[in-house]
Design an enzyme around this catalytic site. Structure first.
Site, short mmCIF file in Angstrom:
data_model
loop_
_atom_site.label_atom_id
_atom_site.label_comp_id
_atom_site.label_asym_id
_atom_site.label_seq_id
_atom_site.Cartn_x
_atom_site.Cartn_y
_atom_site.Cartn_z
CB CYS A 2 -0.89 0.05 1.25
SG CYS A 2 -1.81 -1.45 1.58
NE ARG A 18 -5.01 1.95 1.71
CZ ARG A 18 -4.92 1.41 2.92
NH1 ARG A 18 -5.84 1.71 3.85
NH2 ARG A 18 -3.95 0.57 3.19
CG ASN A 81 1.02 -6.07 4.48
OD1 ASN A 81 0.65 -6.48 5.57
ND2 ASN A 81 1.41 -6.89 3.52
#
Length: 321
Positions: A2, A18, A81
């Site tokens: 991400c 995001r 992550n």
């Protein structure tokens, strides 16, 4: 994997967005949690939401497991992550505020109004490795939290919980945030300026056109590369005024680090892609989003929670941006 960025408009209103990258869809939904919603935390009793919250989540039995979200005070948070580095407490610690890892974004947005408040609370907080239910596992994450003044990064590792100021308002995945900031020094000569003609002995070397100053900024999908490119784009994009201009800024910036199916194969053999791009606007309380298979931008609003029962999550009707 991400990527996330934060910025403010000319009037100081914050936008936090995001990309969520993975090889499959999570069945994610946009939900609005009304103020006063009863939150069944794992280690906190009788908690009700001090703020209305909007964002992308897994709606798990009327419980919003947010990937990213913002609240009615203009505070927003996104989880990215962080495998190989994230390490949570095995169980709750007496005398501390204990928050399960999956609860963290909701706890931040439902409880606090500013980054300063969050940072103060984190001095006495433990993140616990507890899943939301059988078979769901524990996601190994770190988080970016932003308001109109600044953003911070929260990382929990074997040596404890760390809070870092984020002067570039950017986050990607591993390695650690300090490593990413040190790595940026490699690119200090990058510039968005139009290059000047150079002279090598008797030869005049003229640029082909704009963009030469950006040579060396990486364009691959690797996490360190996405951090560098996102930070560069976020630093050089001119400030905008209107809501539309700033939503365009967010989506265009995040397109610069989007994961295209076929470009990056994961360890299990599947291709990673950007499942969705999301953007919270503190200016309007709107949450904008686009999916990989449908890049049209839709939005829902915190206003959808007005008058809603505090017992249920609101399932908003999306509008086209």
């Amino acid at each position: 994997m991400c990527t996330s960025i934060r910025f403010t408009d000319n009037s100081g209103h914050m936008y936090l967005g995001r990309n969520l990258d993975w090889s499959f869809d999570y069945g994610q939904q946009v939900r609005v949690m009304p103020r006063g919603f009863h939150i069944p935390y794992s280690f906190i009793d009788d908690a009700t939401a001090a703020h209305a919250v909007i964002g992308m989540c897994i709606d798990y039995r009327n419980y919003p497991m947010f990937f990213d979200c913002g609240n009615d005070a203009g505070l927003a948070v996104a989880g990215l992550n962080f495998p190989g580095y994230a390490e949570y407490a095995e169980g709750p610690v007496d005398g501390k505020t204990n928050i399960a890892a999956y609860e963290f974004p909701l706890w931040v947005a439902a409880t606090f109004s500013t980054v300063d408040e969050v940072e103060a609370a984190l001095r006495d907080t433990v993140i616990v490795a507890k899943s939301a239910g059988e078979g769901l596992g524990v996601s190994l994450l770190h988080w970016i939290i932003g308001d109109s003044q600044r953003s911070i990064v929260v990382e929990v590792m074997a040596d404890g919980l760390h809070v870092y100021d984020d002067p570039v308002d950017t986050l990607a995945n591993q390695p650690t945030f300090p490593w990413h900031m040190e790595n940026l020094r490699t690119y200090i000569t990058a510039t968005s300026d139009f290059p000047q003609t150079a002279t090598w002995r008797g030869a005049e070397l003229k640029p082909y056109g704009a963009g030469a100053g950006m040579r060396g900024i990486p364009g691959d999908c690797y996490s360190p590369s996405r951090f560098v490119k996102a930070a560069y784009l976020n630093a050089n994009y001119p400030q905008k005024e209107s809501e539309t201009e700033n939503v365009v800024r967010m989506f265009r910036s995040l397109e610069g680090v989007v994961m295209i199916e076929g470009a990056s194969r994961m360890g299990d053999g599947k291709f990673e892609k950007t499942i969705y791009t999301g953007c919270f606007s503190a200016r309007t309380g709107n949450y904008y989003y686009a999916m990989y298979g449908d890049p049209s931008i839709r939005y829902v609003s915190l206003m959808d929670a007005e008058g809603a029962s505090p017992d249920r999550l609101v399932v908003p009707e999306p509008r086209r941006s």
